[in-house]
Enzyme design. Structure first.
Site, short mmCIF file in Angstrom:
data_model
loop_
_atom_site.label_atom_id
_atom_site.label_comp_id
_atom_site.label_asym_id
_atom_site.label_seq_id
_atom_site.Cartn_x
_atom_site.Cartn_y
_atom_site.Cartn_z
N GLU A 208 -0.92 11.29 0.74
CA GLU A 208 -2.46 9.82 1.15
C GLU A 208 -2.41 9.38 2.26
O GLU A 208 -3.37 9.85 3.53
CB GLU A 208 -2.42 8.89 0.26
CG GLU A 208 -4.03 8.83 -0.14
CD GLU A 208 -4.15 7.95 1.25
OE1 GLU A 208 -6.07 6.86 1.71
OE2 GLU A 208 -3.13 6.95 1.79
N GLU A 209 -1.26 9.23 3.21
CA GLU A 209 -1.50 8.40 4.23
C GLU A 209 -1.71 9.52 5.75
O GLU A 209 -2.25 8.81 6.16
CB GLU A 209 -0.11 6.92 4.49
CG GLU A 209 0.21 6.25 3.92
CD GLU A 209 -1.01 5.25 3.63
OE1 GLU A 209 -1.63 5.40 5.01
OE2 GLU A 209 -0.80 4.72 3.02
N ASP B 92 0.58 -0.62 0.13
CA ASP B 92 0.10 0.19 0.05
C ASP B 92 1.07 1.42 -0.03
O ASP B 92 1.62 1.68 1.42
CB ASP B 92 -0.62 0.31 1.05
CG ASP B 92 -1.70 0.93 1.33
OD1 ASP B 92 -1.86 2.15 0.30
OD2 ASP B 92 -2.15 1.43 2.18
#
Length: 382
Positions: free
Chosen positions: A224-225, A190
């Site tokens: 994004e994280e 991911d």
């Protein structure tokens, strides 16, 4: 129906291996942005870079509008030093949302002003020979772990002389393993498997000589994280955007480690009805193995785009990962299927032509079905 360009699976795998080898926790993504942009430029695709390092690549279509977007994120989970302790070890906080349960025992690289240092994230009570059963009784918490540097550092002064400080970022080793049966085990799949899938789709489209229906922007976000993701890279001309991310494989979930998993919704709500069903129809038309899922504790680049005020249709396609944000595993079939679907989407005709306009009247506005299903009892009349 136009045949899809073939996905180069060897390229996808080698690209994923390279991406995994480049540390890129949120906040420390310059190197992976540099590598990714140079890789796209090798394909002869127009690129531009934001001041912080997010990437926007454009493949021109038969028409400029309504433009499409496909997005994946380059950043991963990690840790940041929050305190230099008296014993010379470092208290850490997570970068991104992940449990300290999966940090215990992890090897990592600390980036300091002086250079890099290697170390291990350990529980405060790490030796069974000293603490006996207390080792198993510790709570699961980031307050219960510390980073041990592989140097003779035994005091706060030792650590500070070595130029270790609050705010230093720690990248966690991915420890990738690629198996002959197609399985891949690694941290940070991911979303590096998503990035590899998107690059493989871009390569296939470019080499096929086929032209997308409309201008398509391939976006690579870097935060994004930590929640902001697409908000800093999305352009106003993008009318529909497909995000690529991981799909959580677990009991009660529809995701699998093979095929492409199409998310119908997440903690922010359902994804766009028309765009999501277009992706399902493309899977059926091109015989791409697929399944559906819904994610209750999940958000993606789509959330930051919509929360940032973008009037954009959103959908999410995923490669199934077992133990997401932990010791992750997927199968090569999943990112390859994602790449196939991305290529199919980019090359497919536009269904809602009205999306080329930011504002308009009802002409061309789509409809959602309300008719009774065949064989059902129909609508109530009372």
């Amino acid at each position: 129906m136009t045949a899809l360009p073939e996905i180069d699976t060897a390229y996808l795998r080698s690209t994923l291996e390279t991406l995994l080898s480049i540390p890129s926790p949120s906040g420390y993504t310059d190197e992976i942005a540099r590598w990714t942009m140079e890789e796209i430029q090798k394909m002869g695709i127009e690129t531009e870079l934001t001041r912080r390092g997010a990437i926007r690549a454009r493949i021109a279509g038969k028409a400029a509008q309504p433009a499409r977007g496909v997005i994946a994120h380059l950043d991963t989970l990690g840790a940041i030093v929050r305190q230099v302790k008296k014993n010379g070890r470092l208290a850490v906080a997570p970068i991104g949302h992940w449990s300290s349960r999966f940090a215990e025992g992890a090897r990592g690289t600390l980036f300091s002003e002086k250079g890099t240092f290697r170390g291990t994230i350990l529980p405060l009570k790490a030796s069974g020979h000293v603490y006996a059963d207390e080792v198993d009784e510790q709570p699961v918490s980031w307050n219960q772990v510390e980073f041990r540097i592989d140097m003779p550092i035994y005091s706060q002064e030792d650590a500070e002389r070595a130029c270790m400080a609050i705010g230093d970022i720690i990248a966690i080793d991915p420890q990738p393993e690629f198996f002959d049966n197609g399985y891949i085990v690694s941290r940070h799949l991911d979303d590096k498997a998503g990035v590899a899938a998107m690059l493989a789709a871009m390569k296939a489209i470019k080499e096929s000589g086929q032209t997308p229906a409309v201008d398509t922007l391939f976006l690579f976000s870097i935060t994004e994280e930590i929640g902001s993701g697409a908000s800093s890279i999305l352009t106003h001309d993008i009318a529909s955007m497909v995000a690529i991310d991981n799909g959580a494989v677990a009991p009660g979930q529809g995701s699998r480690e093979t095929g492409v998993t199409i998310a119908m919704g997440d903690m922010t709500g359902p994804f766009d009805y028309h765009l999501t069903r277009k992706l399902i129809d493309l899977c059926r038309a091109h015989d791409i193995r697929h399944q559906r899922d819904h994610f209750e504790h999940y958000r993606s680049d789509n959330a930051s785009a919509v929360e940032g005020g973008a009037d954009v249709r959103t959908a999410l396609v995923t490669f199934g990962i077992d133990a997401s944000h932990g010791y992750e595993r997927t199968h090569m079939n999943a990112p390859c299927s994602v790449a196939q679907l991305v290529a199919a989407f980019v090359l497919s005709p536009v269904d809602i032509l009205r999306d080329a306009q930011e504002l308009g009247d009802l002409k061309g506005f789509p409809e959602q079905p309300h008719e009774a299903a065949k064989g059902s009892s129909g609508h109530r009349t009372d």
